[in-house]
Design a protein around this motif. Structure first.
Motif, PDB file in Angstrom:
ATOM      1  N   SER A   1       0.831  -1.202   0.000  1.00  0.00           N
ATOM      2  CA  SER A   1       0.000   0.000   0.000  1.00  0.00           C
ATOM      3  C   SER A   1       0.866   1.253   0.000  1.00  0.00           C
ATOM      4  CB  SER A   1      -0.957   0.006   1.186  1.00  0.00           C
ATOM      5  OG  SER A   1      -0.241   0.133   2.391  1.00  0.00           O
ATOM      6  N   LEU A   2       2.053   1.200   0.616  1.00  0.00           N
ATOM      7  CA  LEU A   2       2.956   2.345   0.592  1.00  0.00           C
ATOM      8  C   LEU A   2       3.543   2.571  -0.788  1.00  0.00           C
ATOM      9  CD1 LEU A   2       4.884   1.953   3.966  1.00  0.00           C
ATOM     10  CD2 LEU A   2       3.145   3.635   3.397  1.00  0.00           C
ATOM     11  N   PHE A   3       3.821   1.479  -1.510  1.00  0.00           N
ATOM     12  CA  PHE A   3       4.422   1.615  -2.831  1.00  0.00           C
ATOM     13  C   PHE A   3       3.409   2.069  -3.875  1.00  0.00           C
ATOM     14  CE2 PHE A   3       7.542  -1.431  -0.989  1.00  0.00           C
ATOM     15  CZ  PHE A   3       8.615  -0.562  -1.006  1.00  0.00           C
ATOM     16  N   ALA A   4       2.117   1.987  -3.570  1.00  0.00           N
ATOM     17  CA  ALA A   4       1.098   2.428  -4.521  1.00  0.00           C
ATOM     18  C   ALA A   4       1.058   3.953  -4.602  1.00  0.00           C
ATOM     19  CB  ALA A   4      -0.267   1.891  -4.117  1.00  0.00           C
ATOM     20  N   LYS A   5       1.547   4.612  -3.550  1.00  0.00           N
ATOM     21  CA  LYS A   5       1.568   6.071  -3.547  1.00  0.00           C
ATOM     22  C   LYS A   5       2.809   6.562  -4.275  1.00  0.00           C
ATOM     23  CE  LYS A   5      -0.999   6.578   0.717  1.00  0.00           C
ATOM     24  NZ  LYS A   5      -1.043   7.202   2.038  1.00  0.00           N
ATOM     25  N   GLU A   6       2.623   7.628  -5.030  1.00  0.00           N
ATOM     26  CA  GLU A   6       3.711   8.206  -5.809  1.00  0.00           C
ATOM     27  C   GLU A   6       4.054   9.578  -5.236  1.00  0.00           C
ATOM     28  OE1 GLU A   6       4.261   9.905 -10.318  1.00  0.00           O
ATOM     29  OE2 GLU A   6       2.727   8.407  -9.943  1.00  0.00           O
ATOM     30  N   VAL A   7       5.339   9.846  -5.053  1.00  0.00           N
ATOM     31  CA  VAL A   7       5.787  11.144  -4.558  1.00  0.00           C
ATOM     32  C   VAL A   7       5.685  12.175  -5.687  1.00  0.00           C
ATOM     33  CG1 VAL A   7       7.753  12.455  -3.670  1.00  0.00           C
ATOM     34  CG2 VAL A   7       7.363  10.126  -2.878  1.00  0.00           C
ATOM     35  N   ILE A   8       5.179  13.344  -5.364  1.00  0.00           N
ATOM     36  CA  ILE A   8       5.128  14.439  -6.335  1.00  0.00           C
ATOM     37  C   ILE A   8       6.414  15.248  -6.188  1.00  0.00           C
ATOM     38  CG2 ILE A   8       3.908  16.510  -7.081  1.00  0.00           C
ATOM     39  CD1 ILE A   8       1.383  15.336  -5.770  1.00  0.00           C
ATOM     40  N   PRO A   9       7.264  15.265  -7.216  1.00  0.00           N
ATOM     41  CA  PRO A   9       8.484  16.082  -7.123  1.00  0.00           C
ATOM     42  C   PRO A   9       8.152  17.561  -7.359  1.00  0.00           C
ATOM     43  CG  PRO A   9       8.458  14.839  -9.175  1.00  0.00           C
ATOM     44  CD  PRO A   9       7.221  14.462  -8.424  1.00  0.00           C
ATOM     45  N   PHE A  10       8.609  18.413  -6.460  1.00  0.00           N
ATOM     46  CA  PHE A  10       8.324  19.841  -6.548  1.00  0.00           C
ATOM     47  C   PHE A  10       9.589  20.632  -6.871  1.00  0.00           C
ATOM     48  CE2 PHE A  10       4.743  18.561  -3.833  1.00  0.00           C
ATOM     49  CZ  PHE A  10       3.709  19.238  -4.449  1.00  0.00           C
ATOM     50  N   THR A  11       9.412  21.679  -7.664  1.00  0.00           N
ATOM     51  CA  THR A  11      10.449  22.686  -7.825  1.00  0.00           C
ATOM     52  C   THR A  11      10.082  23.849  -6.913  1.00  0.00           C
ATOM     53  OG1 THR A  11       9.289  23.707  -9.688  1.00  0.00           O
ATOM     54  CG2 THR A  11      10.955  22.046 -10.219  1.00  0.00           C
TER      55      THR A  11
ATOM     56  N   VAL B   1      11.366  21.358   1.049  1.00  0.00           N
ATOM     57  CA  VAL B   1      10.365  21.080   0.023  1.00  0.00           C
ATOM     58  C   VAL B   1       9.309  20.139   0.610  1.00  0.00           C
ATOM     59  CG1 VAL B   1       9.996  20.085  -2.270  1.00  0.00           C
ATOM     60  CG2 VAL B   1      12.060  21.391  -1.802  1.00  0.00           C
ATOM     61  N   PRO B   2       8.029  20.401   0.375  1.00  0.00           N
ATOM     62  CA  PRO B   2       6.975  19.544   0.926  1.00  0.00           C
ATOM     63  C   PRO B   2       7.073  18.113   0.384  1.00  0.00           C
ATOM     64  CG  PRO B   2       6.034  21.468  -0.176  1.00  0.00           C
ATOM     65  CD  PRO B   2       7.489  21.494  -0.419  1.00  0.00           C
ATOM     66  N   LEU B   3       6.729  17.160   1.222  1.00  0.00           N
ATOM     67  CA  LEU B   3       6.655  15.761   0.821  1.00  0.00           C
ATOM     68  C   LEU B   3       5.178  15.420   0.673  1.00  0.00           C
ATOM     69  CD1 LEU B   3       8.110  13.143   0.190  1.00  0.00           C
ATOM     70  CD2 LEU B   3       8.074  12.615   2.626  1.00  0.00           C
ATOM     71  N   VAL B   4       4.742  15.275  -0.580  1.00  0.00           N
ATOM     72  CA  VAL B   4       3.335  15.021  -0.884  1.00  0.00           C
ATOM     73  C   VAL B   4       3.253  13.799  -1.787  1.00  0.00           C
ATOM     74  CG1 VAL B   4       1.207  15.982  -1.852  1.00  0.00           C
ATOM     75  CG2 VAL B   4       2.858  17.498  -0.749  1.00  0.00           C
ATOM     76  N   TYR B   5       2.343  12.897  -1.453  1.00  0.00           N
ATOM     77  CA  TYR B   5       2.118  11.687  -2.234  1.00  0.00           C
ATOM     78  C   TYR B   5       0.776  11.790  -2.938  1.00  0.00           C
ATOM     79  CZ  TYR B   5       5.670   9.699   0.865  1.00  0.00           C
ATOM     80  OH  TYR B   5       6.822   9.459   1.559  1.00  0.00           O
TER      81      TYR B   5
ATOM     82  N   ASP C   1      -3.406  15.680 -17.243  1.00  0.00           N
ATOM     83  CA  ASP C   1      -2.209  16.165 -16.573  1.00  0.00           C
ATOM     84  C   ASP C   1      -2.474  17.543 -15.989  1.00  0.00           C
ATOM     85  OD1 ASP C   1      -0.777  13.890 -17.298  1.00  0.00           O
ATOM     86  OD2 ASP C   1      -0.136  14.778 -19.190  1.00  0.00           O
ATOM     87  N   TYR C   2      -2.010  17.746 -14.747  1.00  0.00           N
ATOM     88  CA  TYR C   2      -2.262  19.002 -14.048  1.00  0.00           C
ATOM     89  C   TYR C   2      -1.012  19.497 -13.342  1.00  0.00           C
ATOM     90  CZ  TYR C   2      -7.149  17.950 -14.832  1.00  0.00           C
ATOM     91  OH  TYR C   2      -8.347  17.670 -15.430  1.00  0.00           O
ATOM     92  N   GLU C   3      -0.892  20.811 -13.273  1.00  0.00           N
ATOM     93  CA  GLU C   3       0.153  21.454 -12.489  1.00  0.00           C
ATOM     94  C   GLU C   3      -0.375  21.622 -11.073  1.00  0.00           C
ATOM     95  OE1 GLU C   3       1.945  25.904 -12.222  1.00  0.00           O
ATOM     96  OE2 GLU C   3       1.911  25.016 -14.236  1.00  0.00           O
ATOM     97  N   VAL C   4       0.445  21.225 -10.093  1.00  0.00           N
ATOM     98  CA  VAL C   4       0.088  21.363  -8.682  1.00  0.00           C
ATOM     99  C   VAL C   4       0.942  22.469  -8.094  1.00  0.00           C
ATOM    100  CG1 VAL C   4       0.029  20.227  -6.439  1.00  0.00           C
ATOM    101  CG2 VAL C   4      -0.409  18.904  -8.505  1.00  0.00           C
ATOM    102  N   ASN C   5       0.296  23.481  -7.517  1.00  0.00           N
ATOM    103  CA  ASN C   5       1.013  24.569  -6.852  1.00  0.00           C
ATOM    104  C   ASN C   5       0.650  24.571  -5.376  1.00  0.00           C
ATOM    105  OD1 ASN C   5       2.334  25.747  -9.118  1.00  0.00           O
ATOM    106  ND2 ASN C   5       0.378  26.616  -9.738  1.00  0.00           N
ATOM    107  N   LEU C   6       1.679  24.597  -4.539  1.00  0.00           N
ATOM    108  CA  LEU C   6       1.504  24.805  -3.102  1.00  0.00           C
ATOM    109  C   LEU C   6       2.129  26.152  -2.791  1.00  0.00           C
ATOM    110  CD1 LEU C   6       2.432  21.311  -1.645  1.00  0.00           C
ATOM    111  CD2 LEU C   6       0.162  22.314  -1.830  1.00  0.00           C
ATOM    112  N   VAL C   7       1.330  27.062  -2.251  1.00  0.00           N
ATOM    113  CA  VAL C   7       1.798  28.409  -1.941  1.00  0.00           C
ATOM    114  C   VAL C   7       1.869  28.548  -0.428  1.00  0.00           C
ATOM    115  CG1 VAL C   7       1.343  30.872  -2.207  1.00  0.00           C
ATOM    116  CG2 VAL C   7       0.697  29.273  -4.040  1.00  0.00           C
ATOM    117  N   MET C   8       3.039  29.010   0.041  1.00  0.00           N
ATOM    118  CA  MET C   8       3.243  29.263   1.463  1.00  0.00           C
ATOM    119  C   MET C   8       3.967  30.601   1.580  1.00  0.00           C
ATOM    120  SD  MET C   8       5.488  27.135   4.243  1.00  0.00           S
ATOM    121  CE  MET C   8       7.023  27.743   3.570  1.00  0.00           C
TER     122      MET C   8
END
Length: 117
Positions: A17-27, A47-51, A99-106
Motif C-alpha cells: 500500500s505504501l508503494f502504490a503512492k507516488e511522490v510528487i516532485p516539486f520545484t 520542500v513539501p513531501l506530498v504523495y 495532466d495538471y500542475e500542482v502549486n503549493l503556496v506558502m
C-alpha cells in the motif's frame, strides 16, 4: 508459527500500500516582493513531501498551511483549497482527468509539481 505468518502478511500488505503512492516532485520558487533584491532568501526551505494515489493527496504529519492550486495544462485554475497544518489528506474532484500542475503556496514560496489523473 501462526503469529509469524500473520506478521509477514501484515508487513506485505502495508508495504504494497505504501508503494502504490507516488511522490510528487516539486520545484521551488521564491517571489520576493521587495524591489531591488535578488529574490533569494538567506535560508533554505524544506520542500513539501506530498504523495498521490488516485485522487488523494497525502501530506506529511507536520507541515505548514498551504494554498493548493490545481491548474490545467493551459494554465486555467480548476481547483483551489487551503490545506491546513492539521490536514494530512486532500481528495481532489473525481471530475478531473489528464495532466495538471500542482502549486503549493506558502507565503512568498511557490512549490510546483505535476500529476496525472
Amino acid at each position: 508459527m501462526k503469529k509469524l505468518l500473520l506478521m509477514i502478511a501484515g508487513a506485505f500488505v502495508l508495504s504494497t500500500s505504501l508503494f502504490a503512492k507516488e511522490v510528487i516532485p516539486f520545484t521551488v520558487h521564491y517571489e520576493d516582493e521587495q524591489p531591488g533584491t535578488n529574490g533569494n532568501p538567506r535560508s533554505p526551505i524544506e520542500v513539501p513531501l506530498v504523495y498521490i494515489e488516485d485522487y488523494t493527496l497525502s501530506f506529511e504529519f507536520y507541515h505548514p498551511d498551504y494554498t493548493l492550486i490545481i491548474k490545467a495544462e493551459d494554465g486555467t485554475v480548476v481547483y483551489t483549497t487551503t490545506v491546513f497544518s492539521t490536514d494530512i489528506e486532500v481528495i481532489l474532484p473525481s471530475t478531473l482527468s489528464g495532466d495538471y500542475e500542482v502549486n503549493l503556496v506558502m507565503g512568498n514560496w511557490l512549490f510546483t509539481g505535476w500529476i496525472s489523473l
